[in-house]
Design a protein around this motif. Structure first.
Motif, mmCIF file in Angstrom:
data_model
loop_
_atom_site.group_PDB
_atom_site.id
_atom_site.type_symbol
_atom_site.label_atom_id
_atom_site.label_comp_id
_atom_site.label_asym_id
_atom_site.label_seq_id
_atom_site.Cartn_x
_atom_site.Cartn_y
_atom_site.Cartn_z
ATOM 1 N N ASP A 143 -7.961 -7.668 4.324
ATOM 2 C CA ASP A 143 -8.890 -6.545 4.208
ATOM 3 C C ASP A 143 -8.820 -5.930 2.810
ATOM 4 O O ASP A 143 -9.838 -5.588 2.212
ATOM 5 N N ALA A 144 -7.592 -5.767 2.290
ATOM 6 C CA ALA A 144 -7.437 -5.190 0.951
ATOM 7 C C ALA A 144 -8.039 -6.100 -0.110
ATOM 8 O O ALA A 144 -8.728 -5.642 -1.024
ATOM 9 N N ALA A 145 -7.805 -7.394 0.019
ATOM 10 C CA ALA A 145 -8.333 -8.331 -0.977
ATOM 11 C C ALA A 145 -9.854 -8.378 -0.942
ATOM 12 O O ALA A 145 -10.512 -8.395 -1.984
ATOM 13 N N ALA A 146 -10.434 -8.394 0.258
ATOM 14 C CA ALA A 146 -11.896 -8.452 0.365
ATOM 15 C C ALA A 146 -12.541 -7.176 -0.154
ATOM 16 O O ALA A 146 -13.665 -7.198 -0.662
ATOM 17 N N GLY A 147 -11.842 -6.056 -0.046
ATOM 18 C CA GLY A 147 -12.380 -4.782 -0.520
ATOM 19 C C GLY A 147 -12.060 -4.473 -1.956
ATOM 20 O O GLY A 147 -12.312 -3.358 -2.425
ATOM 21 N N GLY A 148 -11.515 -5.444 -2.694
ATOM 22 C CA GLY A 148 -11.210 -5.206 -4.096
ATOM 23 C C GLY A 148 -9.987 -4.340 -4.316
ATOM 24 O O GLY A 148 -9.848 -3.700 -5.360
ATOM 25 N N PHE A 149 -9.062 -4.322 -3.346
ATOM 26 C CA PHE A 149 -7.818 -3.564 -3.458
ATOM 27 C C PHE A 149 -8.102 -2.099 -3.794
ATOM 28 O O PHE A 149 -7.572 -1.544 -4.756
ATOM 29 N N ARG A 150 -8.950 -1.491 -2.993
ATOM 30 C CA ARG A 150 -9.195 -0.056 -3.110
ATOM 31 C C ARG A 150 -7.889 0.695 -2.864
ATOM 32 O O ARG A 150 -6.975 0.193 -2.202
ATOM 33 N N PRO A 151 -7.774 1.924 -3.363
ATOM 34 C CA PRO A 151 -6.481 2.619 -3.295
ATOM 35 C C PRO A 151 -5.878 2.716 -1.901
ATOM 36 O O PRO A 151 -4.693 2.407 -1.711
ATOM 37 N N VAL A 152 -6.652 3.144 -0.905
ATOM 38 C CA VAL A 152 -6.077 3.323 0.437
ATOM 39 C C VAL A 152 -5.591 1.989 0.986
ATOM 40 O O VAL A 152 -4.484 1.879 1.525
ATOM 41 N N ALA A 153 -6.413 0.948 0.869
ATOM 42 C CA ALA A 153 -6.030 -0.361 1.394
ATOM 43 C C ALA A 153 -4.839 -0.939 0.636
ATOM 44 O O ALA A 153 -3.923 -1.513 1.238
ATOM 45 N N LEU A 154 -4.826 -0.789 -0.677
ATOM 46 C CA LEU A 154 -3.724 -1.323 -1.478
ATOM 47 C C LEU A 154 -2.413 -0.620 -1.144
ATOM 48 O O LEU A 154 -1.373 -1.275 -0.960
ATOM 49 N N LEU A 155 -2.448 0.694 -1.052
ATOM 50 C CA LEU A 155 -1.216 1.427 -0.744
ATOM 51 C C LEU A 155 -0.751 1.137 0.677
ATOM 52 O O LEU A 155 0.457 1.049 0.933
ATOM 53 N N SER A 156 -1.687 0.995 1.617
ATOM 54 C CA SER A 156 -1.300 0.636 2.984
ATOM 55 C C SER A 156 -0.586 -0.705 2.997
ATOM 56 O O SER A 156 0.403 -0.892 3.719
ATOM 57 N N LEU A 157 -1.067 -1.636 2.199
ATOM 58 C CA LEU A 157 -0.436 -2.950 2.126
ATOM 59 C C LEU A 157 0.949 -2.873 1.503
ATOM 60 O O LEU A 157 1.922 -3.411 2.038
ATOM 61 N N LEU A 158 1.067 -2.186 0.367
ATOM 62 C CA LEU A 158 2.354 -2.149 -0.340
ATOM 63 C C LEU A 158 3.390 -1.300 0.382
ATOM 64 O O LEU A 158 4.591 -1.480 0.160
ATOM 65 N N LYS A 159 2.953 -0.376 1.220
ATOM 66 C CA LYS A 159 3.906 0.440 1.970
ATOM 67 C C LYS A 159 4.275 -0.194 3.318
ATOM 68 O O LYS A 159 5.105 0.355 4.052
ATOM 69 N N HIS A 160 3.666 -1.327 3.653
ATOM 70 C CA HIS A 160 4.022 -2.021 4.890
ATOM 71 C C HIS A 160 5.457 -2.522 4.786
ATOM 72 O O HIS A 160 5.890 -2.972 3.723
ATOM 73 N N PRO A 161 6.203 -2.463 5.878
ATOM 74 C CA PRO A 161 7.624 -2.865 5.799
ATOM 75 C C PRO A 161 7.848 -4.317 5.399
ATOM 76 O O PRO A 161 8.928 -4.647 4.913
ATOM 77 N N LEU A 162 6.854 -5.174 5.570
ATOM 78 C CA LEU A 162 7.041 -6.572 5.179
ATOM 79 C C LEU A 162 6.745 -6.818 3.706
ATOM 80 O O LEU A 162 7.092 -7.870 3.170
ATOM 81 N N ALA A 163 6.093 -5.889 3.036
ATOM 82 C CA ALA A 163 5.735 -6.098 1.634
ATOM 83 C C ALA A 163 6.974 -5.962 0.742
ATOM 84 O O ALA A 163 7.719 -4.991 0.848
ATOM 85 N N ALA A 164 7.188 -6.938 -0.131
ATOM 86 C CA ALA A 164 8.314 -6.882 -1.059
ATOM 87 C C ALA A 164 7.948 -7.472 -2.414
ATOM 88 O O ALA A 164 8.468 -7.039 -3.450
ATOM 89 N N GLY A 165 7.111 -8.489 -2.443
ATOM 90 C CA GLY A 165 6.672 -9.060 -3.710
ATOM 91 C C GLY A 165 7.782 -9.692 -4.521
ATOM 92 O O GLY A 165 7.749 -9.646 -5.754
ATOM 93 N N GLY A 166 8.760 -10.284 -3.848
ATOM 94 C CA GLY A 166 9.858 -10.912 -4.562
ATOM 95 C C GLY A 166 10.924 -9.944 -5.022
ATOM 96 O O GLY A 166 11.888 -10.347 -5.677
ATOM 97 N N MET A 167 10.767 -8.674 -4.686
ATOM 98 C CA MET A 167 11.743 -7.656 -5.079
ATOM 99 C C MET A 167 12.487 -7.165 -3.843
ATOM 100 O O MET A 167 12.190 -7.563 -2.720
ATOM 101 N N ALA A 168 13.425 -6.281 -4.038
ATOM 102 C CA ALA A 168 14.023 -5.576 -2.912
ATOM 103 C C ALA A 168 12.933 -4.732 -2.267
ATOM 104 O O ALA A 168 12.122 -4.103 -2.969
ATOM 105 N N PRO A 169 12.848 -4.684 -0.934
ATOM 106 C CA PRO A 169 11.807 -3.891 -0.282
ATOM 107 C C PRO A 169 11.762 -2.445 -0.762
ATOM 108 O O PRO A 169 10.679 -1.870 -0.919
ATOM 109 N N ALA A 170 12.929 -1.855 -1.022
ATOM 110 C CA ALA A 170 12.946 -0.473 -1.501
ATOM 111 C C ALA A 170 12.276 -0.349 -2.859
ATOM 112 O O ALA A 170 11.618 0.655 -3.168
ATOM 113 N N ARG A 171 12.410 -1.364 -3.679
ATOM 114 C CA ARG A 171 11.775 -1.335 -5.005
ATOM 115 C C ARG A 171 10.250 -1.437 -4.867
ATOM 116 O O ARG A 171 9.506 -0.805 -5.618
ATOM 117 N N CYS A 172 9.799 -2.228 -3.899
ATOM 118 C CA CYS A 172 8.359 -2.308 -3.652
ATOM 119 C C CYS A 172 7.822 -0.975 -3.153
ATOM 120 O O CYS A 172 6.724 -0.553 -3.535
#
Length: 1001
Positions: free
Chosen positions: A424-453
């Motif tokens: 949903d975030a990608a299709a919407g062009g990573f709008r702020p609400v969708a992007l932050l919802s994605l990055l604040k999800h507990p599974l999001a880490a991006g190769g970093m420590a989850p706390a750093r994400c």
């Protein structure tokens, strides 16, 4: 060899079906473990298999035993291989059932082509007509698959559509009928190409193969078919075979042998179309199909415990039978004794709650109370899955974990939400609400420590993405990050995350892309984003039951992707959600040993000491029969399909069975999502016959009222902070002085506590956004202009404004550009014309956007950034304030509530602007961009307003130098406008109370 008469038994309502059946099987085995193992028990579904296994363990006192062969006759698939060698041979000869996801995609292709063709031809259908998106096509395909299964189930030849007369139906149904006729021709060919069968067709063939095998060679051991009502014709035929086996028996759940003859005749579907609504309708239809008279149905032998249970609720069962009589015989109500007038149905009560949340809280209280009695069991029975989830959430306040046996949709689980958020975030062009919802999800880490994400998400939230919505796309977010007040580590972390997300964004932006590529990229990006510095993404994403179901769903979609034609990338998120709609996560472990949440079908064969029947509203229980988008009711009737209303009769039977527990509470919510509800028809009938039911335990209602009520309610007074003098601000701007006067608490929060308000995410453009770049653009242009006004000044002002817009990061905010930029261009042209007029009149700009400061009172410094100060022809000063918001009114200026411009006048009198100390004009230029582009408002009596502001400031400074002087919140409440710090001051908690006290006589 067969019985002289079919062996059909029933376990009475209230006896506890599975427990009574288990006790009978053990009694028949006589303690011989091999005798029990020689039995074959057919039950409706796999859940009933689990329930019977547990009932046998309870009946056997928990001792080890060899269980009988228990088979789910309604879920026949590979389990059928264990039935009989002949069935195993039949299963091997049959093609496998088509994978459900692949079937949906294949059918959706037919739907899409049909609707696209009709759209081109201008046709309309009951489903809305026109071309459909892939996700809509999948939803329609799901209903179409159900129709195909219904045809197989009822044994109706697909060619029967040809015998329906299109002219007998409305024009839109004629279009649908032509499509269904086409499907019956194309679908078998597609299945043959797949080398597969429809699931219902394969199930029926296996069941009929089993029936034929047992008819030809009856098994030696006992065969018991228990709990099925035979609504599937193939199953009904199998029950007929079992009933005639030498050692076969059919055990019906809750057959009402005591029903009077008139009522029994009234539920004959051949004579009364509404007969299907009755609880015994399915049983009547089964007996007619088996050729069994109801007098031939024998009672299953009851052990003393089951007999006691049935006897305890016999009166209630009788009253339920009477209340649910067919409409043709309700006149008999007056001849039925109501029992104890004070409590006509002992053990049964009804509770109406105001909202669904209140209903869930009440049910949770009742379940929690049951745990106080050792060994007592309790269950919520409801078809409302939302209510079940809410009850489970309420129970967690007491650390009680309870699982809904129906499971949880994959899309609502942790991995399911993560996968949906990503696309949903990608299709919407990573709008702020969708992007932050994605990055604040507990599974999001991006190769970093989850706390750093999470730290990255907080930094983007607080310092980058607030305010008007930026341009869509990762590149726009990257530009904002580069301009933001962020350290290098945050920038590097964002670059890492953006690189992970970029492939999915690029793919979804394409106009045509294969579903296989979309799924593969979706999976790859999801795993990369889920990866931490310590674990691979797959190990974090696919963990637990929900993760396993997610992995299976993705694999199924990927395997079936070749069946779908390429689609626009932005259609994938909705398609993905539609394809995983049927995926359900059911916990394997962790279920509470004494508390349960059951659906009505599961509760049909099980019983707890306390049964709470929740969600008893029309449309919930009984469920709304629904609407078949492919066939109208007359078409279904003409084709020989059962009416959709049949579900209501099955629900009525489930209701009666569940309502026969020792203790039963019937609950409903009077409103759901703010809309009034209609009580279930069964509640209405009970009320009509009995005049009402007991209203439940008063203690529970009292507990419910007190559940979230504090022990004491202490009225909150307005805040009265009194910081020490050293902490109080000694330097303020003219704007802050106005805030100080209107709302001292706001000044305290900003200057003393150093709390700055955050803009909203994806906010509408505000006057402040317009003011920022307009001021900057005018300042930049005037700074480079000499004494001669250029001929191309308008173009220069516009160019300077765009540079300011871009420098402020607002060029990436479409709402600002689209809404305010045209207005700025209008303002630039107006200023060009006005500047020429003013210079011709002898006026000359002296100061443009200059910050000045003066110690206006001992120990107090006043500062201001003047938008513009002109020297008039007579040598005096004109102080001009560009106002993008609404300028103050004359009464506000006269009352001293808008001291900003008069205070700038005072600074001018003190020589702050070029040494000139005489002020001739104070003016607001209301910069609107409309017609006119700028409205000029001149302050009346400027000297008087300046003197008034000077005196007011002196009094304000003197007052707040007193250490006891508090910074009050809104000493002059202005409800017409909100303040940035109202929530911090908790204004709504005390303002109404103070107002009511002031209004009291």
């Amino acid at each position: 060899m067969s019985h002289a008469a079919p062996a059909v038994y029933t376990i009475p309502t209230g006896a506890g079906f599975l427990d009574t059946l288990a006790a009978g099987l053990l009694r028949e085995a006589g303690g011989d473990p091999l005798a029990l193992a020689a039995m074959t028990v057919l039950v409706p579904n796999r859940r009933a298999v689990r329930g019977l296994r547990e009932a046998l363990l309870r009946a056997g006192g928990g001792r080890p035993m060899v269980l009988p062969a228990m088979r789910p006759v309604g879920d026949v698939d590979e389990d059928a291989l264990g039935f009989d060698a002949a069935v195993a041979d039949a299963a091997l000869d049959l093609a496998p059932a088509i994978e459900p996801t692949r079937r949906l995609i294949l059918l959706s292709r037919l739907v899409e082509r049909w609707r696209a063709r009709d759209a081109a031809a201008g046709a309309r259908t009951e489903n809305g007509g026109g071309a459909v998106a892939p996700a809509q096509a999948v939803d329609l395909a799901r209903d179409l698959a159900g129709l195909i299964d219904a045809l197989h189930t009822e044994g109706i030849d697909a060619g029967a559509f040809k015998h329906l007369v299109p002219e007998a139906y409305a024009s839109h149904w004629q279009v649908t009928l032509r499509f269904l006729d086409l499907v019956t021709e194309l679908w078998p060919a597609l299945l043959a190409a797949e080398g597969a069968l429809d699931p219902a067709a394969r199930r029926d063939r296996l069941v009929r193969a089993l029936a034929d095998a047992w008819r030809a060679a009856p098994p030696e051991g006992p065969v018991i078919a228990a709990g099925s009502t035979g609504t599937v014709p193939a199953t009904a035929d199998l029950l007929g075979v079992v009933a005639r086996l030498p050692r076969g028996r059919v055990v019906l759940p809750g057959f009402d042998a005591a029903m009077d003859r008139d009522s029994w005749d009234a539920i004959d579907p051949q004579r009364h179309p509404a007969a299907a609504l009755h609880p015994q309708a399915a049983m009547r239809q089964l007996l007619d199909r088996l050729g069994v008279d109801r007098a031939e149905v024998r009672p299953w032998p009851l052990d003393p415990a089951a007999e006691a249970r049935a006897r305890a609720v016999a009166g209630r069962v009788e009253m339920l039978r009477e209340a649910l009589r067919p409409a043709e015989t309700v006149a008999a109500w007056g001849r039925v004794a109501p029992g104890d007038a004070a409590d006509p149905l002992p053990g049964l009560s009804r509770v109406d709650l105001p909202t669904l949340r209140a209903e869930a809280a009440y049910i949770a209280l009742a379940l929690r109370e049951a745990l106080e009695t050792p060994g007592k069991t309790a269950a919520l029975v409801t078809p409302d899955r939302r209510l079940g989830r809410m009850v489970a959430a309420e129970l967690r306040r007491w650390s009680v974990t309870i699982d809904d046996s129906a499971g949880e949709p994959l899309g609502a689980t942790v991995p399911g939400v993560f996968l949906r958020l990503l696309v949903d975030a990608a299709a919407g062009g990573f709008r702020p609400v969708a992007l932050l919802s994605l990055l604040k999800h507990p599974l999001a880490a991006g190769g970093m420590a989850p706390a750093r994400c999470r730290a990255l998400a907080r930094a983007l939230d607080a310092r980058v993405l607030r305010g008007p919505r930026p341009v869509a796309g990762l590149a726009a977010v990257t530009r904002l990050v580069e301009r933001g007040d962020l350290d290098d580590r945050i920038r590097a972390d964002w670059a890492r995350v953006a690189a992970i997300l970029a492939p999915l964004e690029a793919l979804l932006a394409r106009g045509s892309v294969a579903l296989a590529d979309l799924v593969a990229t979706h999976v790859r990006v999801a795993e990369a984003l889920a990866a931490s510095d310590a674990e691979p993404g797959a190990e974090r994403l696919y963990v637990g039951e929900a993760g396993h179901v997610a992995a299976d769903a993705l694999a199924r979609i990927g395997a079936a992707a070749d069946a779908l034609e390429p689609l626009a990338g932005d259609r994938y998120p909705a398609l993905f959600t539609a394809l995983i709609a049927d995926a359900t996560v059911r916990p394997r472990f962790g279920r509470h040993p004494r508390l349960s949440v059951w659906g009505p079908i599961e509760a049909r064969l099980q019983q707890a000491d306390l049964m709470i029947l929740g969600g008893l509203n029309e449309g919930s229980w009984p469920p709304d029969p629904g609407h078949d988008p492919w066939m109208s009711r007359p078409m279904r009737h003409d084709l020989g399909l059962p009416a959709l209303d049949r579900r209501v009769g099955q629900s009525a039977h489930d209701f009666v069975e569940a309502a026969a527990a020792p203790e039963v509470v019937l609950t409903r919510a009077e409103k759901v999502d703010g809309a009034p509800t209609v009580p279930s028809r069964w509640l209405v009938r009970l009320d009509a016959m009995l005049g009402g039911l007991p209203t439940g335990d008063a203690r529970r209602r009292a507990w419910l009222d007190a559940l979230d009520r504090p022990a004491a309610v202490v009225p909150l007074d307005p805040p009265r902070p009194t910081p020490p003098p050293a902490a109080r601000p000694a330097t303020l701007s003219v704007t802050q002085v106005e805030t100080w006067m209107r709302d001292p608490y706001a000044l305290y929060a900003r200057k003393v506590l150093d709390l700055a308000p955050l803009d909203a995410l994806e906010a509408d453009p505000q006057a402040s956004d317009r003011g920022v770049f307009m001021h900057a653009g005018l300042e930049a242009y005037f700074a480079g202009v000499g004494p001669d006004w250029p001929d191309d000044a308008a173009a220069g002002l516009i160019e300077a404004g765009w540079r300011a817009l871009d420098a402020q990061g607002l060029a990436d905010r479409p709402a600002v550009v689209q809404f305010w930029w045209p207005r700025y261009c209008q303002v630039a042209r107006w200023i060009d014309a006005e500047e020429r007029r003013r210079r011709a009149a002898g006026h000359a700009p002296l100061v443009i956007e200059r910050m000045v400061a003066r110690e206006v009172l001992p120990g107090f410094t006043l500062k201001a950034k003047a938008d513009r100060v002109d020297r008039l022809a007579d040598g005096r000063l004109a102080i001009i304030d560009y106002k993008t918001g609404t300028p103050p009114t004359d009464p506000q200026l006269a009352a001293g509530f808008a001291p900003q411009l008069p205070l700038e006048g005072w600074l001018a009198q003190l020589g702050a602007f070029g040494g000139v100390d005489e002020v001739g004009e104070l003016a607001f230029w209301h910069v609107r961009g409309g017609d006119p582009a700028v409205a000029v408002k001149t302050v009346k009596k400027p000297d008087e307003r300046i003197a008034q502001a000077r005196e007011g400031l002196a009094q304000l400074v003197a007052a707040f130098r007193d250490p006891a002087m508090p910074y009050l919140s809104q000493p002059r409440p202005d409800r017409a406008r909100g303040h940035d710090y109202d929530h911090l001051a908790r204004v709504k908690e005390w303002q109404d109370r103070l107002d009511s006290q002031e209004d009291a006589p």
